[in-house]
Design a protein around this motif. Structure first.
Motif, PDB file in Angstrom:
ATOM      1  N   TYR A   1       0.866  -1.188   0.000  1.00  0.00           N
ATOM      2  CA  TYR A   1       0.000   0.000   0.000  1.00  0.00           C
ATOM      3  C   TYR A   1       0.902   1.238   0.000  1.00  0.00           C
ATOM      4  O   TYR A   1       1.479   1.607   1.021  1.00  0.00           O
ATOM      5  CB  TYR A   1      -0.883  -0.042   1.256  1.00  0.00           C
ATOM      6  N   ILE A   2       1.058   1.830  -1.185  1.00  0.00           N
ATOM      7  CA  ILE A   2       1.975   2.978  -1.311  1.00  0.00           C
ATOM      8  C   ILE A   2       1.201   4.180  -1.848  1.00  0.00           C
ATOM      9  O   ILE A   2       0.602   4.104  -2.924  1.00  0.00           O
ATOM     10  CB  ILE A   2       3.163   2.646  -2.247  1.00  0.00           C
ATOM     11  N   GLY A   3       1.224   5.231  -1.081  1.00  0.00           N
ATOM     12  CA  GLY A   3       0.560   6.472  -1.492  1.00  0.00           C
ATOM     13  C   GLY A   3      -0.930   6.291  -1.742  1.00  0.00           C
ATOM     14  O   GLY A   3      -1.518   7.003  -2.552  1.00  0.00           O
ATOM     15  N   GLY A   4      -1.535   5.340  -1.056  1.00  0.00           N
ATOM     16  CA  GLY A   4      -2.975   5.147  -1.206  1.00  0.00           C
ATOM     17  C   GLY A   4      -3.364   4.221  -2.348  1.00  0.00           C
ATOM     18  O   GLY A   4      -4.543   4.140  -2.707  1.00  0.00           O
ATOM     19  N   GLU A   5      -2.400   3.514  -2.922  1.00  0.00           N
ATOM     20  CA  GLU A   5      -2.714   2.548  -3.995  1.00  0.00           C
ATOM     21  C   GLU A   5      -2.068   1.212  -3.640  1.00  0.00           C
ATOM     22  O   GLU A   5      -0.988   1.188  -3.049  1.00  0.00           O
ATOM     23  CB  GLU A   5      -2.057   2.960  -5.337  1.00  0.00           C
TER      24      GLU A   5
ATOM     25  N   LYS B   1     -14.076   7.936  10.644  1.00  0.00           N
ATOM     26  CA  LYS B   1     -14.403   6.841   9.719  1.00  0.00           C
ATOM     27  C   LYS B   1     -13.452   5.665   9.911  1.00  0.00           C
ATOM     28  O   LYS B   1     -13.859   4.503   9.861  1.00  0.00           O
ATOM     29  CB  LYS B   1     -14.299   7.326   8.262  1.00  0.00           C
ATOM     30  N   LEU B   2     -12.194   5.982  10.137  1.00  0.00           N
ATOM     31  CA  LEU B   2     -11.198   4.915  10.323  1.00  0.00           C
ATOM     32  C   LEU B   2     -11.531   4.105  11.573  1.00  0.00           C
ATOM     33  O   LEU B   2     -11.529   2.863  11.552  1.00  0.00           O
ATOM     34  CB  LEU B   2      -9.797   5.542  10.432  1.00  0.00           C
ATOM     35  N   SER B   3     -11.840   4.803  12.665  1.00  0.00           N
ATOM     36  CA  SER B   3     -12.181   4.125  13.915  1.00  0.00           C
ATOM     37  C   SER B   3     -13.392   3.216  13.700  1.00  0.00           C
ATOM     38  O   SER B   3     -13.401   2.054  14.120  1.00  0.00           O
ATOM     39  CB  SER B   3     -12.459   5.182  14.989  1.00  0.00           C
ATOM     40  N   GLN B   4     -14.402   3.744  13.011  1.00  0.00           N
ATOM     41  CA  GLN B   4     -15.618   2.938  12.792  1.00  0.00           C
ATOM     42  C   GLN B   4     -15.320   1.724  11.909  1.00  0.00           C
ATOM     43  O   GLN B   4     -15.823   0.625  12.152  1.00  0.00           O
ATOM     44  CB  GLN B   4     -16.717   3.800  12.149  1.00  0.00           C
ATOM     45  N   ALA B   5     -14.480   1.939  10.893  1.00  0.00           N
ATOM     46  CA  ALA B   5     -14.172   0.831   9.978  1.00  0.00           C
ATOM     47  C   ALA B   5     -13.370  -0.256  10.698  1.00  0.00           C
ATOM     48  O   ALA B   5     -13.573  -1.453  10.448  1.00  0.00           O
ATOM     49  CB  ALA B   5     -13.396   1.360   8.774  1.00  0.00           C
ATOM     50  N   ILE B   6     -12.482   0.149  11.600  1.00  0.00           N
ATOM     51  CA  ILE B   6     -11.728  -0.864  12.367  1.00  0.00           C
ATOM     52  C   ILE B   6     -12.672  -1.585  13.332  1.00  0.00           C
ATOM     53  O   ILE B   6     -12.630  -2.813  13.458  1.00  0.00           O
ATOM     54  CB  ILE B   6     -10.538  -0.226  13.121  1.00  0.00           C
ATOM     55  N   GLN B   7     -13.550  -0.801  13.981  1.00  0.00           N
ATOM     56  CA  GLN B   7     -14.506  -1.438  14.916  1.00  0.00           C
ATOM     57  C   GLN B   7     -15.357  -2.479  14.201  1.00  0.00           C
ATOM     58  O   GLN B   7     -15.634  -3.548  14.739  1.00  0.00           O
ATOM     59  CB  GLN B   7     -15.407  -0.387  15.542  1.00  0.00           C
TER      60      GLN B   7
ATOM     61  N   LEU C   1      -5.194  -2.796   7.928  1.00  0.00           N
ATOM     62  CA  LEU C   1      -5.243  -1.331   8.076  1.00  0.00           C
ATOM     63  C   LEU C   1      -5.261  -0.675   6.694  1.00  0.00           C
ATOM     64  O   LEU C   1      -6.030   0.269   6.450  1.00  0.00           O
ATOM     65  CB  LEU C   1      -4.037  -0.848   8.888  1.00  0.00           C
ATOM     66  N   GLY C   2      -4.426  -1.166   5.773  1.00  0.00           N
ATOM     67  CA  GLY C   2      -4.421  -0.625   4.406  1.00  0.00           C
ATOM     68  C   GLY C   2      -5.807  -0.745   3.778  1.00  0.00           C
ATOM     69  O   GLY C   2      -6.297   0.195   3.140  1.00  0.00           O
ATOM     70  N   GLU C   3      -6.456  -1.889   4.004  1.00  0.00           N
ATOM     71  CA  GLU C   3      -7.801  -2.078   3.421  1.00  0.00           C
ATOM     72  C   GLU C   3      -8.788  -1.054   3.975  1.00  0.00           C
ATOM     73  O   GLU C   3      -9.570  -0.473   3.223  1.00  0.00           O
ATOM     74  CB  GLU C   3      -8.312  -3.495   3.727  1.00  0.00           C
ATOM     75  N   VAL C   4      -8.743  -0.814   5.298  1.00  0.00           N
ATOM     76  CA  VAL C   4      -9.720   0.141   5.843  1.00  0.00           C
ATOM     77  C   VAL C   4      -9.370   1.574   5.441  1.00  0.00           C
ATOM     78  O   VAL C   4     -10.265   2.389   5.212  1.00  0.00           O
ATOM     79  CB  VAL C   4      -9.938   0.012   7.376  1.00  0.00           C
TER      80      VAL C   4
ATOM     81  N   ASP D   1      -8.160   2.425   2.630  1.00  0.00           N
ATOM     82  CA  ASP D   1      -8.676   2.474   1.262  1.00  0.00           C
ATOM     83  C   ASP D   1     -10.183   2.698   1.266  1.00  0.00           C
ATOM     84  O   ASP D   1     -10.711   3.545   0.544  1.00  0.00           O
ATOM     85  CB  ASP D   1      -8.386   1.104   0.621  1.00  0.00           C
ATOM     86  N   GLU D   2     -10.837   1.943   2.149  1.00  0.00           N
ATOM     87  CA  GLU D   2     -12.300   1.956   2.253  1.00  0.00           C
ATOM     88  C   GLU D   2     -12.829   3.338   2.646  1.00  0.00           C
ATOM     89  O   GLU D   2     -13.858   3.773   2.154  1.00  0.00           O
ATOM     90  CB  GLU D   2     -12.611   0.957   3.370  1.00  0.00           C
ATOM     91  N   ILE D   3     -12.110   4.052   3.518  1.00  0.00           N
ATOM     92  CA  ILE D   3     -12.628   5.344   3.995  1.00  0.00           C
ATOM     93  C   ILE D   3     -12.283   6.474   3.040  1.00  0.00           C
ATOM     94  O   ILE D   3     -12.665   7.617   3.242  1.00  0.00           O
ATOM     95  CB  ILE D   3     -12.119   5.695   5.418  1.00  0.00           C
ATOM     96  N   GLY D   4     -11.538   6.163   1.991  1.00  0.00           N
ATOM     97  CA  GLY D   4     -11.256   7.179   0.969  1.00  0.00           C
ATOM     98  C   GLY D   4     -10.275   8.250   1.420  1.00  0.00           C
ATOM     99  O   GLY D   4     -10.384   9.416   1.006  1.00  0.00           O
ATOM    100  N   LEU D   5      -9.328   7.878   2.252  1.00  0.00           N
ATOM    101  CA  LEU D   5      -8.307   8.854   2.664  1.00  0.00           C
ATOM    102  C   LEU D   5      -7.584   9.366   1.420  1.00  0.00           C
ATOM    103  O   LEU D   5      -7.213   8.579   0.548  1.00  0.00           O
ATOM    104  CB  LEU D   5      -7.311   8.173   3.607  1.00  0.00           C
ATOM    105  N   PRO D   6      -7.408  10.684   1.305  1.00  0.00           N
ATOM    106  CA  PRO D   6      -6.746  11.200   0.106  1.00  0.00           C
ATOM    107  C   PRO D   6      -5.403  10.514  -0.174  1.00  0.00           C
ATOM    108  O   PRO D   6      -4.628  10.212   0.749  1.00  0.00           O
ATOM    109  CB  PRO D   6      -6.564  12.682   0.424  1.00  0.00           C
ATOM    110  N   LYS D   7      -5.154  10.287  -1.430  1.00  0.00           N
ATOM    111  CA  LYS D   7      -3.958   9.557  -1.877  1.00  0.00           C
ATOM    112  C   LYS D   7      -2.684  10.223  -1.332  1.00  0.00           C
ATOM    113  O   LYS D   7      -2.619  11.446  -1.236  1.00  0.00           O
ATOM    114  CB  LYS D   7      -3.861   9.567  -3.410  1.00  0.00           C
TER     115      LYS D   7
END
Ligand code: NAD
Length: 484
Positions: free
Chosen positions: A8-12, A73-79, A187-190, A192-198
């Motif tokens: 997972y590099i730079g959001g990709e 969003k990250l906290s919710q996605a991990i939960q 963590l990389g998957e979540v 990605d899921e929350i759309g954190l800017p690249k």
């Protein structure tokens, strides 16, 4: 066996620069459970480049509360995937499942939630009255940051660093330990899921050479390092030479002081989960228990009973309190300390070897040494395994002296029926966090870090956020009036 072929590099999710791989071995079965790419210098270069672009992009310009929305969003996605995170960490490093869901995962989401709260109240820009006129004091992102992560509480340590970095607007390159890359993939998957800017986050599992390459990289402005004191000295030296900002969270050898008025029936059951937390692989573990000479035998008996009652075995079994150590070398290291304890004259009261019937897996029996003197190696060095020592003291001043007679200063506690007396002891112990009748000394909203060889700087709370910010003073004309 699980395999991964991207990083997972730079959001990709991208192909790694080389074909190097990391084998993840189960500490419970000694079997290969996963193979993932090992990040190399080329991957670091790509991650730094993406991070530098992101630093100049829109994310750092967002209002802090908007940046913090990503952490909600990250906290919710991990939960939402908390059991999967917990099981993954248990399988890769042996953390007991009885503890991992809260200790490894939900504590991490609580840390992310704390950063969200702080983003709302932290003074990112203030108008102050200066010596000659008004001054704007402004906090700006520190730049591109690196988070170097140990294997013992991998997601939690990420939360301490990544939460602060994102609230500050600083892109972060995370380097998980080679022992624990699998939770980092989740963590990389979540992320990605929350759309954190690249570009804001890259995750590069690798060993110490790549860690050092990241630390030395001219495109990295700040290093948040958690790990051993030996590695921390190296990282700190490089950062000093290059004038990089640096936070070091290092080892510990903390002392729990049982005062003579302590109620052992309530204190010992609270103290033991700390002392043996996470198989004893916890920087804040209070592995030196200081007992008043007059009640020494009583304390030893209570602690010995608790250690004997500690169940060892498959960490996936919820009835198990102590699982295997992370790696064979860690088991050998811990057994080496047990030998040293014996040869230096400490008396083995419980355990001291490999548990019967557990032939596979890197298990060590929960072990208690008594008649320990503070000068002994087992009282001075961080063992990082389920090995405790009870040391006698003469009076309160002697207890404080012994607690302070350590290169480290990370955690500690005092047990007494008189809380004010406990606070007075707390004031005298040279350590970064302390508990009065409390075994957990990390308060998730307040600074955490070490005195002495336990580290430099603080994580959590406003102090932890400040470590990812630069401060700028803008001096204004004396008659300046802010816009209405
Ligand atoms: P370690 O020092 O071997 O490794 C920690 C991390 O640093 C790993 O990612 C490793 O690859 C990397 N690393 C090692 N040498 C490096 C170097 N020269 N340059 C850059 N990166 C390097 O520690 P570990 O065995 O993974 O973790 C256990 C240690 O961490 C214990 O000493 C424990 O007390 C400490 N720890 C401290 C805290 C704290 O907050 N104070 C929390 C958890 C663990």
């Amino acid at each position: 066996m699980e395999t991964k072929d991207t990083l997972y590099i730079g959001g990709e999710w991208v192909a790694p620069a080389t074909t190097g791989t990391i084998d993840v071995i189960s500490p419970t079965t000694e079997e290969l459970i996963a193979r993932v790419p090992e990040a190399s210098e080329g991957d670091v270069d790509r991650a730094v480049e993406a991070a530098r672009v992101a630093l100049g992009g829109p994310f750092p310009q967002l209002a802090p509360a908007e940046r913090a929305e990503y952490l909600t969003k990250l906290s919710q996605a991990i939960q939402a995937r908390a059991p999967e995170f917990a099981e993954t960490i248990t399988s890769e490093m042996g953390s007991p499942s009885s503890w991992a869901l809260m200790g490894q995962v939900l504590s991490s989401t609580m840390v992310f939630d704390g950063w969200v709260e702080l983003a709302r109240t932290f003074p990112f820009e203030e108008l102050r009255q200066g010596a000659l006129g008004p001054v704007i004091v402004r906090k700006e992102p520190v730049g591109v940051s690196a988070g170097i992560i140990p294997w013992n509480v991998p997601l939690f340590i990420v939360a301490l660093k990544l939460g602060a970095a994102l609230v500050a607007g600083a892109p972060m390159i995370l380097k998980p330990s080679p022992e624990t890359p699998l939770d980092a993939y989740l963590l990389g998957e979540v992320l990605d899921e929350i759309g954190l800017p690249k570009g804001m986050v890259s995750i590069l599992p690798a060993g110490r050479e790549i860690g050092e390459y990241i630390v030395r990289h001219p495109g990295v402005d700040k290093v948040g390092f958690t790990g051993s004191t030996a590695a921390g000295r190296k990282v700190g030296a490089i950062c000093g030479e290059m004038l990089k900002r640096c936070t070091l969270e290092l080892g510990g050898k903390s002392a729990a002081i049982v005062l003579e008025d302590a109620d052992l029936a309530s204190a010992v059951p609270l103290l033991m989960p700390n002392a043996l937390m996470n198989n004893g692989e916890a920087c804040v573990a209070q592995t030196r228990i200081l007992a008043p000479r007059a009640r020494y035998d009583e304390v030893v008996d209570a602690v010995a009973d608790a250690v004997k009652a500690t169940t060892v075995g498959d960490p996936a079994d919820p009835s198990v309190a102590v699982g295997p150590l992370v790696a064979e070398r860690q088991r050998e290291r811990v057994l080496g300390y047990i030998d040293k304890g014996r040869s230096e004259g400490a008396k083995l009261a419980v355990g001291g070897g490999r548990p019967a019937g557990l032939d596979r897996g890197w298990f060590v029996e929960p072990t208690l040494f008594v008649d320990v003197e503070n000068r002994m190696t087992i009282a001075q060095e961080e063992i990082f395994g389920p090995v405790l020592a009870v040391l006698p003291y003469d009076d309160e001043a002697d207890a404080v002296r012994i607690a302070n007679d350590s290169d480290y200063g990370l955690s500690g506690s005092v047990w007494t029926q008189d809380v004010e007396r406990g606070i007075d002891v707390a004031r005298r112990v040279r350590t970064g966090t302390y508990g009065v009748n409390q075994f957990g000394t990390i308060d998730l909203r307040n600074p955490f870090g070490g005195f002495k060889a336990s580290g430099v700087g603080r994580e959590l709370g406003p102090e932890g956020l400040s470590a990812y910010l630069e401060t700028k003073s803008i001096v204004l004309p004396a008659d300046y009036q802010p816009p209405a």
